[in-house]
Enzyme design. Sequence first.
Site, short mmCIF file in Angstrom:
data_model
loop_
_atom_site.label_atom_id
_atom_site.label_comp_id
_atom_site.label_asym_id
_atom_site.label_seq_id
_atom_site.Cartn_x
_atom_site.Cartn_y
_atom_site.Cartn_z
N ASP A 27 -4.65 3.25 -1.50
CA ASP A 27 -5.68 3.62 -0.48
C ASP A 27 -6.31 4.91 -0.76
OD1 ASP A 27 -6.17 1.27 1.21
OD2 ASP A 27 -3.91 1.38 1.78
N ASP B 98 -6.89 -7.23 3.69
CA ASP B 98 -6.12 -5.96 3.74
C ASP B 98 -6.39 -5.23 5.43
OD1 ASP B 98 -5.20 -3.24 3.62
OD2 ASP B 98 -6.77 -2.69 2.40
N MET C 208 -12.03 4.40 -0.90
CA MET C 208 -12.74 4.51 0.29
C MET C 208 -13.47 5.96 0.53
SD MET C 208 -10.10 2.76 2.88
CE MET C 208 -8.66 2.97 1.76
N MET D 191 -8.94 7.89 0.23
CA MET D 191 -9.71 8.18 1.11
C MET D 191 -10.32 9.82 1.05
SD MET D 191 -8.03 6.42 4.38
CE MET D 191 -6.82 4.90 4.13
N HIS E 119 -1.25 -1.43 -4.15
CA HIS E 119 -2.53 -1.15 -3.79
C HIS E 119 -2.74 0.58 -3.42
CE1 HIS E 119 -6.06 -2.28 -1.08
NE2 HIS E 119 -5.87 -1.18 -0.33
N HIS F 162 -8.15 1.17 -4.03
CA HIS F 162 -9.23 0.74 -3.04
C HIS F 162 -10.13 1.99 -2.55
CE1 HIS F 162 -9.69 -0.42 1.72
NE2 HIS F 162 -10.73 -0.31 0.89
N MET G 238 -11.72 -7.07 4.25
CA MET G 238 -10.86 -6.11 5.00
C MET G 238 -10.78 -6.68 6.40
SD MET G 238 -10.36 -3.41 3.28
CE MET G 238 -9.38 -2.53 4.77
N SER H 48 0.95 -1.21 -0.11
CA SER H 48 -0.10 0.08 -0.10
C SER H 48 0.93 1.25 -0.01
CB SER H 48 -0.81 0.09 1.19
OG SER H 48 -1.37 1.32 1.44
C1 DX5 Z 1 -6.68 0.73 5.83
C2 DX5 Z 1 -6.38 0.49 4.32
C3 DX5 Z 1 -5.19 -0.55 4.31
C4 DX5 Z 1 -3.89 0.03 5.12
C5 DX5 Z 1 -3.13 -1.38 5.45
O1 DX5 Z 1 -7.91 1.84 5.91
O2 DX5 Z 1 -7.46 0.16 3.75
O3 DX5 Z 1 -4.82 -0.66 2.90
O4 DX5 Z 1 -3.42 1.28 4.72
O5 DX5 Z 1 -2.28 -0.65 6.48
P1 DX5 Z 1 -1.52 -1.84 7.48
O6 DX5 Z 1 -0.76 -2.92 6.52
O7 DX5 Z 1 -0.67 -0.95 8.33
O8 DX5 Z 1 -2.56 -2.31 8.46
ZN ZN Z 2 -6.69 -0.75 1.60
#
Ligand code: DX5
Ligand code: ZN
Length: 214
Positions: A35, A175, A68, A37, A33, A66, A137, A8
């Site tokens: 992320d 994840d 979010m 948000m 990946h 991903h 998740m 990620s």
């Molecule tokens: C959470 C994300 C993950 C996260 C994983 O909101 O979707 O992808 O960054 O982080 P670690 O591997 O540190 O749990």
């Molecule tokens: Zn993620």
Amino acid sequence: MEIEISPSIISSDLSHLYEEIKKCENAGAGSFHLDIMDGNFVDNITMGPDLIRAIRKNTNLRLDGHLMIERPDKYYESFINSGIDVLLIHYEAPININELLGRLKANNIRYGIVINPDTDVKKVFKFLDRAEILLVMSVYPGFSGQKFIESSLNNVREAREFIDKNNYKTKIEIDGGIDDKTGKLAVDAGADILVSASYIFSNIDENIKKLKSL
Ligand code: DX5
Ligand code: ZN
């Protein structure tokens, strides 16, 4: 089958994006990946299309987005145009998911389905025929560095059984809170792809290699 590792990127040293990406590739990462948000669907804000374009220029590996965000139906085109290969859509997003998936199919856009730890995986079985990825998740989305929620392994096990029984090609990805111990539990439960942020970027070369050998 070999485990695929998907770092990620948001937890990398973004001031050295190119070097971080190359280190991951050289250690054997299979995809990246992203992320994404928006501060609404989750309590955090991360990257948008401009940063993704920069990432795209630096790697040919598959980029999974991903999403979010509250309105994947409104923004999916701009993420595709920025270079994402596979859109990961949350089942919990407050939109008409049937309609969005219909549009993605009609436009030949690759996608996967994401479920939160408290969502029963059976609810998304009906979407898996065309989904490349089922992302389970193992933390509540929003932040990296959270503790792995072990009960999410039930969703992985049930999905493995369903996907194998139906001969679907859908890959199961997990994840949140993944390291060499929790990653092993996930692989034993049937996961094909491991996402990791904090664990991988604490020692890219060593930790990607460890995850790959689980
Ligand atoms: C959470 C994300 C993950 C996260 C994983 O909101 O979707 O992808 O960054 O982080 P670690 O591997 O540190 O749990
Ligand atoms: Zn993620």
